[in-house]
Design a protein around this motif. Structure first.
Motif, short mmCIF file in Angstrom:
data_model
loop_
_atom_site.label_atom_id
_atom_site.label_comp_id
_atom_site.label_asym_id
_atom_site.label_seq_id
_atom_site.Cartn_x
_atom_site.Cartn_y
_atom_site.Cartn_z
N HIS A 42 38.61 39.63 40.21
CA HIS A 42 37.91 40.82 40.69
C HIS A 42 37.00 41.27 39.55
N ILE A 43 35.71 41.20 39.74
CA ILE A 43 34.74 41.48 38.69
C ILE A 43 34.91 42.88 38.13
N ASP A 44 35.09 43.87 39.00
CA ASP A 44 35.23 45.25 38.51
C ASP A 44 36.66 45.61 38.13
N GLY A 45 37.60 44.66 38.28
CA GLY A 45 38.98 44.92 37.90
C GLY A 45 39.80 45.66 38.94
N ASN A 46 39.16 46.09 40.02
CA ASN A 46 39.84 46.84 41.07
C ASN A 46 40.34 45.86 42.13
N ASN A 49 39.20 46.36 45.76
CA ASN A 49 37.79 46.16 46.11
C ASN A 49 37.61 44.69 46.50
N ASN A 53 30.99 40.27 46.96
CA ASN A 53 30.22 40.54 45.74
C ASN A 53 31.09 40.87 44.54
N ASN A 54 32.35 41.23 44.78
CA ASN A 54 33.26 41.57 43.69
C ASN A 54 34.16 40.39 43.31
#
Length: 64
Positions: A42-46, A49, A53-54
């Motif tokens: 998970h790119i944003d760490g969430n 999400n 795109n993540n």
């Protein structure tokens, strides 16, 4: 909504997105290019999400 147009369970939708991410990355780590021991990062760490795109495909070594 027609009878045959039922919504997929959430876990199947997420699974489908993960398959799309693997195909987009050609089953290689997007950070180092490895093809061994791949997972979804998970790119944003969430972890909640779950959008395409993540998602980044990474090997376990890069997904720290």
């Amino acid at each position: 909504m027609a009878i045959n147009e039922k919504r997929l369970p959430k876990y199947l939708c997420i699974y489908s997105l993960k398959i799309q991410a693997f195909e987009r990355a050609d089953y290689t780590c997007e950070y180092c290019g490895s093809t061994d021991d791949l997972c979804i990062d998970h790119i944003d760490g969430n972890r909640k999400n779950n959008t395409l795109n993540n998602f980044a495909v990474s090997c376990r070594r890069c997904n720290l």
